[in-house]
Design a protein around this motif. Structure first.
Motif, PDB file in Angstrom:
ATOM      1  N   LEU A  75      24.387  63.849  48.457  1.00  0.00           N
ATOM      2  CA  LEU A  75      23.018  63.327  48.417  1.00  0.00           C
ATOM      3  C   LEU A  75      22.324  63.498  49.767  1.00  0.00           C
ATOM      4  CD1 LEU A  75      23.504  59.998  46.385  1.00  0.00           C
ATOM      5  CD2 LEU A  75      22.203  62.005  45.667  1.00  0.00           C
ATOM      6  N   ALA A  76      23.064  63.253  50.833  1.00  0.00           N
ATOM      7  CA  ALA A  76      22.482  63.371  52.177  1.00  0.00           C
ATOM      8  C   ALA A  76      22.056  64.801  52.474  1.00  0.00           C
ATOM      9  CB  ALA A  76      23.493  62.885  53.217  1.00  0.00           C
ATOM     10  N   GLU A  77      22.844  65.783  52.026  1.00  0.00           N
ATOM     11  CA  GLU A  77      22.493  67.182  52.248  1.00  0.00           C
ATOM     12  C   GLU A  77      21.211  67.567  51.520  1.00  0.00           C
ATOM     13  OE1 GLU A  77      25.891  69.352  51.019  1.00  0.00           O
ATOM     14  OE2 GLU A  77      27.116  68.818  52.780  1.00  0.00           O
ATOM     15  N   MET A  78      20.928  66.883  50.407  1.00  0.00           N
ATOM     16  CA  MET A  78      19.701  67.149  49.644  1.00  0.00           C
ATOM     17  C   MET A  78      18.566  66.210  50.053  1.00  0.00           C
ATOM     18  SD  MET A  78      21.205  67.803  45.793  1.00  0.00           S
ATOM     19  CE  MET A  78      21.892  66.137  45.689  1.00  0.00           C
ATOM     20  N   ASP A  79      18.809  65.408  51.113  1.00  0.00           N
ATOM     21  CA  ASP A  79      17.831  64.410  51.558  1.00  0.00           C
ATOM     22  C   ASP A  79      17.529  63.419  50.419  1.00  0.00           C
ATOM     23  OD1 ASP A  79      16.239  63.215  53.500  1.00  0.00           O
ATOM     24  OD2 ASP A  79      14.441  64.292  52.878  1.00  0.00           O
ATOM     25  N   GLY A  80      18.585  63.089  49.666  1.00  0.00           N
ATOM     26  CA  GLY A  80      18.423  62.207  48.523  1.00  0.00           C
ATOM     27  C   GLY A  80      18.631  60.741  48.867  1.00  0.00           C
ATOM     28  N   PHE A  81      18.539  59.899  47.824  1.00  0.00           N
ATOM     29  CA  PHE A  81      18.618  58.451  47.981  1.00  0.00           C
ATOM     30  C   PHE A  81      19.868  57.897  47.293  1.00  0.00           C
ATOM     31  CE2 PHE A  81      14.186  59.302  48.712  1.00  0.00           C
ATOM     32  CZ  PHE A  81      13.808  58.362  49.657  1.00  0.00           C
ATOM     33  N   TYR A  82      20.381  56.864  47.901  1.00  0.00           N
ATOM     34  CA  TYR A  82      21.458  56.066  47.312  1.00  0.00           C
ATOM     35  C   TYR A  82      20.797  54.885  46.610  1.00  0.00           C
ATOM     36  CZ  TYR A  82      25.222  52.570  47.237  1.00  0.00           C
ATOM     37  OH  TYR A  82      26.116  51.598  46.865  1.00  0.00           O
ATOM     38  N   SER A  83      20.942  54.818  45.283  1.00  0.00           N
ATOM     39  CA  SER A  83      20.211  53.826  44.482  1.00  0.00           C
ATOM     40  C   SER A  83      21.094  52.641  44.109  1.00  0.00           C
ATOM     41  CB  SER A  83      19.662  54.479  43.207  1.00  0.00           C
ATOM     42  OG  SER A  83      18.801  55.545  43.531  1.00  0.00           O
ATOM     43  N   ILE A  84      20.485  51.470  44.092  1.00  0.00           N
ATOM     44  CA  ILE A  84      21.176  50.226  43.738  1.00  0.00           C
ATOM     45  C   ILE A  84      20.351  49.476  42.695  1.00  0.00           C
ATOM     46  CG2 ILE A  84      22.182  48.081  44.582  1.00  0.00           C
ATOM     47  CD1 ILE A  84      21.187  50.544  47.176  1.00  0.00           C
ATOM     48  N   ARG A  85      21.046  48.981  41.676  1.00  0.00           N
ATOM     49  CA  ARG A  85      20.405  48.119  40.679  1.00  0.00           C
ATOM     50  C   ARG A  85      21.036  46.736  40.758  1.00  0.00           C
ATOM     51  NH1 ARG A  85      20.586  49.669  34.379  1.00  0.00           N
ATOM     52  NH2 ARG A  85      22.824  49.304  34.695  1.00  0.00           N
ATOM     53  N   THR A  86      20.190  45.718  40.781  1.00  0.00           N
ATOM     54  CA  THR A  86      20.683  44.342  40.821  1.00  0.00           C
ATOM     55  C   THR A  86      20.205  43.593  39.580  1.00  0.00           C
ATOM     56  OG1 THR A  86      18.768  43.741  42.193  1.00  0.00           O
ATOM     57  CG2 THR A  86      20.844  44.173  43.321  1.00  0.00           C
ATOM     58  N   ILE A  87      21.074  42.794  39.022  1.00  0.00           N
ATOM     59  CA  ILE A  87      20.754  41.967  37.854  1.00  0.00           C
ATOM     60  C   ILE A  87      21.012  40.514  38.237  1.00  0.00           C
ATOM     61  CG2 ILE A  87      21.257  41.494  35.438  1.00  0.00           C
ATOM     62  CD1 ILE A  87      22.300  44.384  35.233  1.00  0.00           C
ATOM     63  N   CYS A  88      19.939  39.723  38.271  1.00  0.00           N
ATOM     64  CA  CYS A  88      20.034  38.309  38.684  1.00  0.00           C
ATOM     65  C   CYS A  88      20.141  37.415  37.466  1.00  0.00           C
ATOM     66  CB  CYS A  88      18.806  37.909  39.499  1.00  0.00           C
ATOM     67  SG  CYS A  88      18.629  38.847  41.007  1.00  0.00           S
ATOM     68  N   THR A  89      21.081  36.491  37.520  1.00  0.00           N
ATOM     69  CA  THR A  89      21.241  35.480  36.477  1.00  0.00           C
ATOM     70  C   THR A  89      21.183  34.109  37.139  1.00  0.00           C
ATOM     71  OG1 THR A  89      22.705  36.981  35.261  1.00  0.00           O
ATOM     72  CG2 THR A  89      22.657  34.678  34.567  1.00  0.00           C
ATOM     73  N   SER A  90      20.296  33.253  36.638  1.00  0.00           N
ATOM     74  CA  SER A  90      20.112  31.928  37.226  1.00  0.00           C
ATOM     75  C   SER A  90      20.662  30.852  36.302  1.00  0.00           C
ATOM     76  CB  SER A  90      18.627  31.675  37.506  1.00  0.00           C
ATOM     77  OG  SER A  90      17.874  31.785  36.318  1.00  0.00           O
ATOM     78  N   ALA A  91      20.544  29.606  36.750  1.00  0.00           N
ATOM     79  CA  ALA A  91      21.091  28.484  35.980  1.00  0.00           C
ATOM     80  C   ALA A  91      20.404  28.307  34.632  1.00  0.00           C
ATOM     81  CB  ALA A  91      20.978  27.196  36.797  1.00  0.00           C
ATOM     82  N   ASP A  92      19.142  28.764  34.527  1.00  0.00           N
ATOM     83  CA  ASP A  92      18.446  28.642  33.246  1.00  0.00           C
ATOM     84  C   ASP A  92      18.654  29.867  32.356  1.00  0.00           C
ATOM     85  OD1 ASP A  92      17.068  30.451  34.713  1.00  0.00           O
ATOM     86  OD2 ASP A  92      15.166  29.377  34.737  1.00  0.00           O
ATOM     87  N   ASN A  93      19.673  30.680  32.697  1.00  0.00           N
ATOM     88  CA  ASN A  93      20.109  31.830  31.898  1.00  0.00           C
ATOM     89  C   ASN A  93      19.074  32.951  31.820  1.00  0.00           C
ATOM     90  OD1 ASN A  93      22.602  30.648  31.221  1.00  0.00           O
ATOM     91  ND2 ASN A  93      21.650  29.458  29.580  1.00  0.00           N
ATOM     92  N   LYS A  94      18.184  33.006  32.786  1.00  0.00           N
ATOM     93  CA  LYS A  94      17.212  34.097  32.832  1.00  0.00           C
ATOM     94  C   LYS A  94      17.785  35.265  33.618  1.00  0.00           C
ATOM     95  CE  LYS A  94      12.929  31.414  32.390  1.00  0.00           C
ATOM     96  NZ  LYS A  94      11.631  31.093  33.032  1.00  0.00           N
ATOM     97  N   GLU A  95      17.648  36.459  33.067  1.00  0.00           N
ATOM     98  CA  GLU A  95      18.119  37.658  33.744  1.00  0.00           C
ATOM     99  C   GLU A  95      16.921  38.488  34.222  1.00  0.00           C
ATOM    100  OE1 GLU A  95      20.836  40.043  31.606  1.00  0.00           O
ATOM    101  OE2 GLU A  95      22.488  38.609  31.717  1.00  0.00           O
TER     102      GLU A  95
END
Length: 222
Positions: A75-95
């Protein structure tokens, strides 16, 4: 015991707790786009927050292997990006799902060190999660089979701007209008305050007329 550090920590906790109306746990599942056999994203780790008020967190992440590093280098050789996905779960069960990314080369140069920030409203709702490269870290030393991710997590408080009470203001205008129609509301303004919109145009007209038609000076006696 370092009393100075203790006092600073107490003040930070106090400031955060005073701004948060809601308290509860929060779990953040992290996924990334490296070495995933099935699908675009696969597991990177979790961040567990037992109390939103205190911001105390526990980070549990995988260890990178040579395959992860090789993909990062591609990815670095192509000047690309390292992607991250986050999924949040709270006490009221909302994602809630968030996406973030950093330059692959920058992530390698930082020695796999990043800063994770979660932005939380006073109600406890997570508004955003973003990843940034920790530029203060040293570059990754290649040649190993295992590479540890170094992450710092911060729970940040977002202050909401005051919302104008539009309904009350409209009701006030309606009451004043009804009072004027019934003759109950007296106008105590001065004469100028009442009729300035009529006086000003007349004054301007007089000034303009005087400037365009000046009086001729009297002729001297012969």
């Amino acid at each position: 015991m370092n009393y100075k550090l203790t006092i600073i920590f107490f003040l930070k906790v106090l400031h955060l707790s005073m701004g948060i109306d809601y308290d509860g746990w929060l779990n953040i599942k992290m996924e990334h786009s490296l070495n995933c056999e099935n699908g675009k994203y696969c597991n990177r780790g979790t961040i567990s927050i037992k109390s939103i008020r205190t911001g105390t967190s526990v980070i549990d992440q995988i260890t990178f292997g040579r395959t992860h590093i090789d993909e990062l280098k591609e990815l670095a050789e192509m000047d690309g990006f390292y992607s991250i996905r986050t999924i949040c779960t709270s006490a009221d069960n909302k994602e809630t799902e968030f996406l973030s990314s950093v330059k692959a080369q920058d992530f390698l140069n930082s020695g796999l060190s990043d800063v994770i920030s979660a932005w939380v409203l006073p109600s406890g709702a997570v508004m955003a999660i973003n990843f940034q490269v920790d530029n203060s870290s040293q570059a990754l030393v290649l040649g190993s089979n295992n590479y540890k991710i170094h992450s710092n997590f911060y729970l940040r408080y977002v202050e909401q701007a005051p919302v104008p009470d539009t309904a009350s203001y409209i009701q006030k205008l309606e009451r004043e209008r009804e009072a004027r129609e019934k003759g109950e509301l007296k106008d105590n303004r001065s004469f100028l305050a009442k009729y300035w919109m009529y006086i000003v145009p007349i004054a301007i007209f007089v000034m303009i007329s005087g400037a365009t038609n000046p009086e001729q000076a009297p002729q001297g006696a012969r």
